[in-house]
Design an enzyme around this catalytic site. Sequence first.
Site, PDB file in Angstrom:
ATOM      1  N   HIS A  81     -13.705  -2.698  14.850  1.00 16.69           N
ATOM      2  CA  HIS A  81     -13.774  -1.206  14.470  1.00 16.69           C
ATOM      3  C   HIS A  81     -13.793  -0.316  15.779  1.00 16.69           C
ATOM      4  O   HIS A  81     -14.363  -0.759  16.779  1.00 16.69           O
ATOM      5  CB  HIS A  81     -14.881  -1.033  13.521  1.00 16.69           C
ATOM      6  CG  HIS A  81     -14.567   0.634  13.184  1.00 16.69           C
ATOM      7  ND1 HIS A  81     -15.036   1.486  13.634  1.00 16.69           N
ATOM      8  CD2 HIS A  81     -14.057   0.928  11.730  1.00 16.69           C
ATOM      9  CE1 HIS A  81     -14.681   2.770  12.759  1.00 16.69           C
ATOM     10  NE2 HIS A  81     -14.337   2.290  11.630  1.00 16.69           N
TER      11      HIS A  81
ATOM     12  N   GLN B 120      -7.051  -3.992   8.853  1.00 17.75           N
ATOM     13  CA  GLN B 120      -6.236  -2.939   9.424  1.00 17.75           C
ATOM     14  C   GLN B 120      -5.085  -3.541  10.120  1.00 17.75           C
ATOM     15  O   GLN B 120      -4.930  -4.667  10.331  1.00 17.75           O
ATOM     16  CB  GLN B 120      -7.237  -2.419  10.580  1.00 17.75           C
ATOM     17  CG  GLN B 120      -6.455  -1.349  11.441  1.00 17.75           C
ATOM     18  CD  GLN B 120      -5.953  -0.096  10.931  1.00 17.75           C
ATOM     19  OE1 GLN B 120      -5.003  -0.191  10.252  1.00 17.75           O
ATOM     20  NE2 GLN B 120      -6.710   1.091  10.974  1.00 17.75           N
TER      21      GLN B 120
ATOM     22  N   THR C  52      -4.043   4.814  -1.092  1.00 21.43           N
ATOM     23  CA  THR C  52      -5.006   5.358  -0.359  1.00 21.43           C
ATOM     24  C   THR C  52      -5.707   6.535  -0.851  1.00 21.43           C
ATOM     25  O   THR C  52      -5.333   7.407  -1.673  1.00 21.43           O
ATOM     26  CB  THR C  52      -4.230   5.679   1.062  1.00 21.43           C
ATOM     27  OG1 THR C  52      -3.684   6.736   0.877  1.00 21.43           O
ATOM     28  CG2 THR C  52      -3.854   4.417   1.463  1.00 21.43           C
ATOM     29  N   TYR C  53      -6.938   7.050  -0.182  1.00 24.86           N
ATOM     30  CA  TYR C  53      -7.450   8.140  -0.560  1.00 24.86           C
ATOM     31  C   TYR C  53      -6.977   9.276   0.633  1.00 24.86           C
ATOM     32  O   TYR C  53      -6.394   8.832   1.662  1.00 24.86           O
ATOM     33  CB  TYR C  53      -8.994   7.834  -0.359  1.00 24.86           C
ATOM     34  CG  TYR C  53      -9.952   9.173  -1.050  1.00 24.86           C
ATOM     35  CD1 TYR C  53     -10.068   8.776  -2.526  1.00 24.86           C
ATOM     36  CD2 TYR C  53     -10.663   9.933  -0.579  1.00 24.86           C
ATOM     37  CE1 TYR C  53     -10.679   9.918  -3.330  1.00 24.86           C
ATOM     38  CE2 TYR C  53     -11.573  10.811  -1.156  1.00 24.86           C
ATOM     39  CZ  TYR C  53     -11.513  10.800  -2.500  1.00 24.86           C
ATOM     40  OH  TYR C  53     -12.356  11.627  -3.189  1.00 24.86           O
TER      41      TYR C  53
ATOM     42  N   GLY D 151     -14.413   5.818   5.481  1.00 27.08           N
ATOM     43  CA  GLY D 151     -13.476   6.931   5.690  1.00 27.08           C
ATOM     44  C   GLY D 151     -13.725   7.585   7.043  1.00 27.08           C
ATOM     45  O   GLY D 151     -14.579   7.218   7.876  1.00 27.08           O
ATOM     46  N   ASP D 152     -12.399   8.214   7.616  1.00 28.16           N
ATOM     47  CA  ASP D 152     -12.608   8.778   8.999  1.00 28.16           C
ATOM     48  C   ASP D 152     -13.676   9.959   9.152  1.00 28.16           C
ATOM     49  O   ASP D 152     -14.033  10.660   8.306  1.00 28.16           O
ATOM     50  CB  ASP D 152     -11.184   9.418   9.154  1.00 28.16           C
ATOM     51  CG  ASP D 152     -10.098   8.244   8.964  1.00 28.16           C
ATOM     52  OD1 ASP D 152     -10.307   7.114   9.323  1.00 28.16           O
ATOM     53  OD2 ASP D 152      -8.885   8.670   8.654  1.00 28.16           O
TER      54      ASP D 152
ATOM     55  N   GLU E 289       0.818  -1.195  -0.015  1.00 24.62           N
ATOM     56  CA  GLU E 289      -0.075   0.199   0.192  1.00 24.62           C
ATOM     57  C   GLU E 289       0.987   1.301  -0.044  1.00 24.62           C
ATOM     58  O   GLU E 289       1.754   1.263   0.609  1.00 24.62           O
ATOM     59  CB  GLU E 289      -1.095  -0.095   1.342  1.00 24.62           C
ATOM     60  CG  GLU E 289      -1.799   1.214   1.350  1.00 24.62           C
ATOM     61  CD  GLU E 289      -2.878   0.958   2.253  1.00 24.62           C
ATOM     62  OE1 GLU E 289      -3.950   0.094   2.028  1.00 24.62           O
ATOM     63  OE2 GLU E 289      -3.246   1.711   3.082  1.00 24.62           O
TER      64      GLU E 289
ATOM     65  N   ALA F  34      -6.771  11.452   3.701  1.00 21.00           N
ATOM     66  CA  ALA F  34      -7.139  11.318   5.215  1.00 21.00           C
ATOM     67  C   ALA F  34      -8.439  12.135   5.423  1.00 21.00           C
ATOM     68  O   ALA F  34      -8.499  13.300   5.159  1.00 21.00           O
ATOM     69  CB  ALA F  34      -6.121  11.728   6.269  1.00 21.00           C
TER      70      ALA F  34
ATOM     71  N   LYS G 231     -21.488  -6.131   4.567  1.00 19.51           N
ATOM     72  CA  LYS G 231     -20.433  -5.467   3.489  1.00 19.51           C
ATOM     73  C   LYS G 231     -20.377  -6.680   2.319  1.00 19.51           C
ATOM     74  O   LYS G 231     -20.152  -6.263   1.181  1.00 19.51           O
ATOM     75  CB  LYS G 231     -19.012  -5.160   4.024  1.00 19.51           C
ATOM     76  CG  LYS G 231     -18.401  -3.836   3.636  1.00 19.51           C
ATOM     77  CD  LYS G 231     -16.864  -3.668   4.087  1.00 19.51           C
ATOM     78  CE  LYS G 231     -17.179  -3.012   5.333  1.00 19.51           C
ATOM     79  NZ  LYS G 231     -15.795  -2.562   5.806  1.00 19.51           N
TER      80      LYS G 231
END
Length: 286
Positions: free
Chosen positions: A148, A175, A48-49, A109-110, A17, A51, A164
């Site tokens: 999570h 993760q 990644t996208y 996403g965060d 990644e 943050a 999902k």
Amino acid sequence: MFIERLYQQKPCVFSIEVFPPKQTANIQKLYSALEEMAKLNPDFISVTYGAGGRNLGVSTCEIASHIQNDLHINALAHLTCVGATPESIARALGDLHAAGVHNVLALRGDANPDLPFSKEYPHASDLAEAITQRGGFDIAGACYPEGHVESPTLAGDVENLKKKVDAGVSHLITQLFFDNVHYYRFLNLARKKGIQVPVSAGVMPIVSRSQIERTVALSSASLPPKFTKMISRWQDDEQGLYEAGIEYAVEQLRDLISGGADGVHLYAMNRSAVAARVYEGIQDLL
């Protein structure tokens, strides 16, 4: 190629990644790192996208296109739905498809106070379902061996993970974690809940003090005694921590591969030298 097929062809898929640089002036540095990573023959490289849902600087699509079309390695583009609209998601998917990138990691996403949760896509499963309905993409999903951070229990998080998968996710990437016991326990629970898709184990070599202060704290991953002992011993020795961090990651990955992991996913933090050293320590098992 849809990445899903790689898991049908290999006993253990190896992936790396990277993340987009914040400044466009730094893109060549990443491309040089990618050239070196390509020599390791990864099965795919994920991008990644931004943050917090912000894709600033060089776009994920641009880097994924370079990986796919110039390096001829399967690219997996992250896509988040925090603050997203059907129009923005359609535009992002259209750009990726036009670039020949047909593998997407669907993420919520965060949480970000400046980007409220999307009404149309409040969860990653909602985004996965929308991508499935559009068609043309293989969809990956994220999972969390220790649960999570927003989920009260691991069992409850696995229940949501099943949604999902039912929405069209064909494979999962965990993760980061530092104790393989969590991966094996999570995998056993997921299989019992009927989640049969491949699960790649995500590992990050901790090779600098800044990673300890930033990445480890933000990941919410628990720290086993062996890991904390390593940090305590080497945190004030830059080169010693570098070598010890690589050794720890290699041992962790060798156990995962030998233990039957469907894949191993290396969070390389754009460091090609670290990726090469880790790969050197596991290539005989791949």
